[in-house]
Structure formats: structure tokens, C-alpha cells
Design an enzyme around this catalytic site. Structure first.
Site, PDB file in Angstrom:
ATOM      1  N   ASP A  51      -2.521  -7.504  -0.657  1.00 27.36           N
ATOM      2  CA  ASP A  51      -2.214  -7.094   0.712  1.00 27.36           C
ATOM      3  C   ASP A  51      -3.203  -6.031   1.186  1.00 27.36           C
ATOM      4  O   ASP A  51      -3.976  -5.477   0.404  1.00 27.36           O
ATOM      5  CB  ASP A  51      -0.790  -6.537   0.791  1.00 27.36           C
ATOM      6  CG  ASP A  51       0.274  -7.614   0.567  1.00 27.36           C
ATOM      7  OD1 ASP A  51      -0.030  -8.798   0.815  1.00 27.36           O
ATOM      8  OD2 ASP A  51       1.388  -7.258   0.152  1.00 27.36           O
ATOM      9  N   TYR A 109      -0.172  -6.189 -12.590  1.00 25.11           N
ATOM     10  CA  TYR A 109      -0.334  -5.128 -11.599  1.00 25.11           C
ATOM     11  C   TYR A 109       0.087  -3.786 -12.196  1.00 25.11           C
ATOM     12  O   TYR A 109       0.897  -3.725 -13.125  1.00 25.11           O
ATOM     13  CB  TYR A 109       0.540  -5.392 -10.377  1.00 25.11           C
ATOM     14  CG  TYR A 109       0.016  -6.420  -9.408  1.00 25.11           C
ATOM     15  CD1 TYR A 109      -0.763  -6.049  -8.304  1.00 25.11           C
ATOM     16  CD2 TYR A 109       0.303  -7.774  -9.570  1.00 25.11           C
ATOM     17  CE1 TYR A 109      -1.235  -6.995  -7.407  1.00 25.11           C
ATOM     18  CE2 TYR A 109      -0.163  -8.723  -8.672  1.00 25.11           C
ATOM     19  CZ  TYR A 109      -0.931  -8.320  -7.591  1.00 25.11           C
ATOM     20  OH  TYR A 109      -1.396  -9.259  -6.695  1.00 25.11           O
TER      21      TYR A 109
END
Length: 250
Positions: A51, A109
Site C-alpha cells: 500500500d 512482513y
């Protein structure tokens, strides 16, 4: 011929990885640089999306070229063309059927939180003055591996065929200066990691119980989960592929 690139980038200046109609993206910048260097129209396919504002210490992508390339020379030229916040770590030839996105078996992540004001990490970690209860958050994080449907953590109006993901690991690590959330899964939904972190922080701050996480997961309702944490603390850190002849360079 098909080539893989291993790249890293600081996401602060970009509207995510994927090309956007009215905003600059990492994919767009790399495609334009490759097309200019190779004097042909190049399309780059990434292993996943990040994002706006999210960083990556490792992301693989592939592209096709009509001519055989010298990988070291192209890597040098590409790094010379690219801005300082995007770096090509490695570039190598693979089999024509290798696919950066579809062949990836897992993605990892990290989310970074600092509990003291640090001017050197103002855009690289989320600053929270109060320390949450890490033990409670780790108990809750371990429960994530028992579920597969994560619709409650997905961004609204996301066009996906399934909300199922298989989480291999999820845990918090407290270092001297940072609190880091680690998570690995076969795939992730849009906004999923940031929503999970926000939900776990609510548990760490005693706004919800550890057991309440089960109700959130069963609800499949985004409004039940916590708020998404800011993008600048999130990093895509690792993409893994099966150990096959397709990926001798990985």
C-alpha cells in the site's frame, strides 16, 4: 527471456507498488527505467503489492526481454537510473514459465513500533509513548494460525475470490529500542497486516481481551476489528519460492 529482479525500496514517496492512474508507484518507476535502458516496452510483474507508504526490504518481480542481457551490467545501469529510494539488489535469468507472483509460496512482513521519540525513525516506525502488554499480544497472535478466513481484517470493497490465508507464523519481538511484529503467510489481503496490528494493540492496551479475538475472527466483520495502524511502520521483508530448478538464483 525472463528475468527476476530482487529489489528494495523506501515507500514514503510512492502510492504503493502497483501502477496508479494519477499517482506515482514503484512499479511505474521501474518499468520506465527498464524501458528506457532496453529501448523496448517492458512490463514488470511483482510478487505482491504494498500500500501507499509501505516499505520493502525484499520484493521480487519479473520482466521479459527480447534479447539476452548481461545481468550485472543491467543491474548497474538500472540502479543508476532509479531514484535513491529504490535499489536493485540482484538481477538474474530464470526459466520462461517462472512467475514472480504465482510461484511465490510465502510472504513475510514486519511492523515496527518505537516507544521513544526518535527523529531518525520518524518515517520508518510508528511512535507509541505507552508500552502495550507484549505477552497478551503474543498469546493473541498465536491464535491467528488456527484460522484461515481473515475477512475481518480486509479492506472494504476488495475484489478477491477468497478471504482465506494460511498464516505460518505471527509473533511480537521486543528489542532494546523497538517492538516488532513478525508475520508470514501464503498470501495477504489488502490492509490485512495493519488491521491485525491495530487489533493486537487494542488487546495489548486492555481495550479487548485475548479471547475476544476469536469473536472478531468468526464475525468476518471489519468493523469488529481494531483500526489500521499507519503505513510507514510496515515492511515487506521476504518472499519465498519452492526449491525448484526454476529458481536456482534464489
Amino acid at each position: 527471456m525472463r528475468y527476476f529482479i530482487d529489489l528494495a525500496y523506501l515507500g514514503s514517496a510512492y502510492h504503493g507498488w502497483q501502477i496508479q492512474p494519477d499517482a506515482i508507484s514503484v512499479q511505474q518507476v521501474i518499468q520506465q527505467a527498464l524501458s528506457r535502458i532496453l529501448q523496448q516496452n517492458i512490463e514488470v510483474v511483482g510478487a505482491g503489492r504494498t500500500d501507499a507508504g509501505v516499505h520493502a526490504t525484499q520484493l521480487y518481480a519479473h520482466f521479459d526481454s527480447e534479447v539476452l542481457l548481461n545481468e550485472e551490467t543491467l543491474q548497474f545501469k538500472l540502479n543508476s537510473f532509479l531514484p535513491k529510494d529504490i535499489s536493485i539488489q540482484q538481477l538474474f535469468k530464470v526459466q520462461p514459465q517462472a512467475h514472480a507472483r504465482f510461484d511465490a509460496s510465502s510472504r513475510s512482513y514486519e511492523y515496527h513500533i518505537v516507544n521513544s521519540k526518535d527523529p531518525f525513525k520518524i518515517d520508518l516506525a510508528y511512535y507509541l509513548l505507552k508500552r502495550p502488554d507484549v505477552k497478551k499480544m503474543n498469546r493473541a497472535a498465536a491464535m491467528l494460525k488456527d484460522y484461515t478466513n481473515f475477512k475481518c481484517f480486509s479492506k472494504s470493497r476488495t475484489d478477491v475470490k477468497t478471504y482465506n490465508c494460511t498464516i505460518a507464523e505471527a509473533f511480537w519481538e521486543q528489542t532494546e529500542n523497538e517492538l516488532i511484529f513478525h508475520i508470514t503467510a501464503d498470501r495477504f489481503l489488502r490492509n490485512m497486516v495493519r488491521a491485525i496490528v491495530g487489533t493486537l494493540l487494542e488487546i495489548g492496551y486492555d481495550k479487548n481481551s485475548v479471547e475476544f479475538l476469536k469473536e472478531i475472527l468468526k464475525s468476518e466483520d471489519r468493523s469488529m476489528a481494531g483500526s489500521s495502524v499507519p503505513a510507514h511502520g510496515l515492511y515487506l521483508t521476504k518472499i519465498e519460492y519452492p526449491k525448484t530448478a526454476l529458481f536456482d538464483g534464489l
